[in-house]
Design an enzyme around this catalytic site. Structure first.
Site, PDB file in Angstrom:
ATOM      1  N   HIS A   7       0.823  -1.214   0.000  1.00 27.35           N
ATOM      2  CA  HIS A   7       0.000   0.000   0.000  1.00 27.35           C
ATOM      3  C   HIS A   7       0.854   1.260   0.000  1.00 27.35           C
ATOM      4  O   HIS A   7       0.386   2.317  -0.423  1.00 27.35           O
ATOM      5  CB  HIS A   7      -0.949  -0.004   1.203  1.00 27.35           C
ATOM      6  CG  HIS A   7      -2.161  -0.844   0.992  1.00 27.35           C
ATOM      7  ND1 HIS A   7      -3.434  -0.394   1.240  1.00 27.35           N
ATOM      8  CD2 HIS A   7      -2.296  -2.114   0.540  1.00 27.35           C
ATOM      9  CE1 HIS A   7      -4.316  -1.356   0.951  1.00 27.35           C
ATOM     10  NE2 HIS A   7      -3.637  -2.408   0.533  1.00 27.35           N
ATOM     11  N   ASP A  33       1.168 -20.118   0.781  1.00 26.04           N
ATOM     12  CA  ASP A  33       1.199 -21.232  -0.162  1.00 26.04           C
ATOM     13  C   ASP A  33       0.311 -20.937  -1.372  1.00 26.04           C
ATOM     14  O   ASP A  33      -0.182 -19.818  -1.521  1.00 26.04           O
ATOM     15  CB  ASP A  33       0.764 -22.535   0.525  1.00 26.04           C
ATOM     16  CG  ASP A  33      -0.598 -22.418   1.192  1.00 26.04           C
ATOM     17  OD1 ASP A  33      -1.454 -21.652   0.686  1.00 26.04           O
ATOM     18  OD2 ASP A  33      -0.821 -23.079   2.220  1.00 26.04           O
TER      19      ASP A  33
END
Length: 330
Positions: A70, A258
């Protein structure tokens, strides 16, 4: 083509060339050994603070990763997201897309530690870049090089956060525009979106997809029925649960970095519309499928994309400053 038109084209091309050259020069000034002489223990000091924070609260890894993202996607990686609002100006951190950001306290802790040993040397923007890498690596995710030497920006505007950060309901066209504007390809957009394999969001961001559609269940018909049932149990359609947190990827408790995020997308079990948007094109579908099958591919490409992101519009040399406190300019 008239002389005036051709002259204008030449000027525009020249300006674009100068901008690229300027960015290249800034990149060249970044180095992993930047603080080797001025703050030799600084990189490890940041890692120590970050590791302790993530060990105490594993979900802080997502907060630090999103904080870096951000920051870089607004004015470049200049720590402008850390600046506080002042009378007459609302800063980035107080813009709606940043209401749920976490990890600023960890950055402040690292900065305080560095100010004791090498005051006025280590930038807040470099701390942000290191913290994201160290946090993800600590939870078993990929690692990547973090060349250093960024300086901190002097301004921060909420309006720029509103205009530059992707939203959870973005369609493919809008989402891709945000990323290509920062120099990323569609493939890199899909890879960076993999950050949603950890972290959470508020029920208020989810309930529109569960209760606002003209269907028998009220849910977005694109979502799998089992996923809708599970989400509705977590987020009943009441105001009282608006701020309740929901995992972006519920597999393995949302604690593992993952490829299950991509599996969720293919199974119509992704939380955001912007996640589904990654499948809009054939190239996007192919990329999602490839990443869903290979964690090594995901880790390798995510690390490369993060290193690239960390170089966005950096301030080096005499530009910007080294803030004494990350929340305000000197």
């Amino acid at each position: 083509m008239s002389f005036r038109t051709s002259y204008f084209v030449v000027v525009v091309q020249l300006l674009l060339g100068l901008a690229v050259l300027s960015a290249s020069i800034a990149d060249a000034q970044l180095s992993e050994s930047f603080y080797a002489k001025t703050c030799p223990g600084g990189v490890q000091a940041v890692a120590n603070v970050v590791n302790a924070a993530v060990r105490s609260n594993r979900r802080m890894a997502a907060g630090l990763l999103h904080l870096h993202f951000h920051d870089c996607f607004v004015r470049g990686c200049d720590a402008s997201v850390l600046l506080s609002s002042v009378p007459g100006n609302v800063a980035e951190k107080d813009a709606p897309p940043n209401f749920s950001l976490q990890g600023m306290g960890v950055i402040d802790q690292a900065k305080a530690a560095l100010e004791k040993t090498c005051p006025g040397v280590f930038s807040c923007s470099d701390i942000l870049a290191l913290a994201a890498r160290d946090a993800i690596s600590f939870i078993g995710g990929p690692t990547w090089k973090v060349p250093l030497g960024r300086r901190d920006g002097l301004v921060s505007f909420a309006s720029e956060a509103n205009n530059n950060l992707p939203g959870e309901n973005f369609v493919h066209r809008t989402l891709l525009k945000v990323f290509t504007r920062k120099g990323f390809t569609e493939s890199e957009m899909v890879v960076l979106s993999g950050a949603h394999t950890i972290g959470n969001t508020h029920c208020s961001k989810v309930t529109p997809r569960l209760y606002s559609y003209p269907s028998l269940t009220g849910a977005d018909p694109y979502l799998s029925s089992s996923f809708v049932t599970a989400l509705k149990q977590q987020c009943p359609n009441t105001r009282s649960i608006a701020n309740k947190l929901v995992l972006l990827d519920s597999s393995k408790g949302g604690q593992t970095f993952d490829v299950n995020y991509y599996v969720d997308i293919l199974n119509h079990s992704a939380v955001f519309k912007s996640d589904d948007a990654l499948l809009y094109t054939q190239t996007g579908q192919d990329k999602v499928k490839a990443l869903a099958k290979s964690q090594s591919l995901f880790f390798s490409e995510f690390g490369a994309a993060m290193e690239k992101m960390g170089r966005l519009s950096v301030l080096t040399g005499s530009r910007g400053q080294i803030r004494k406190q990350c929340s305000r300019v000197n």
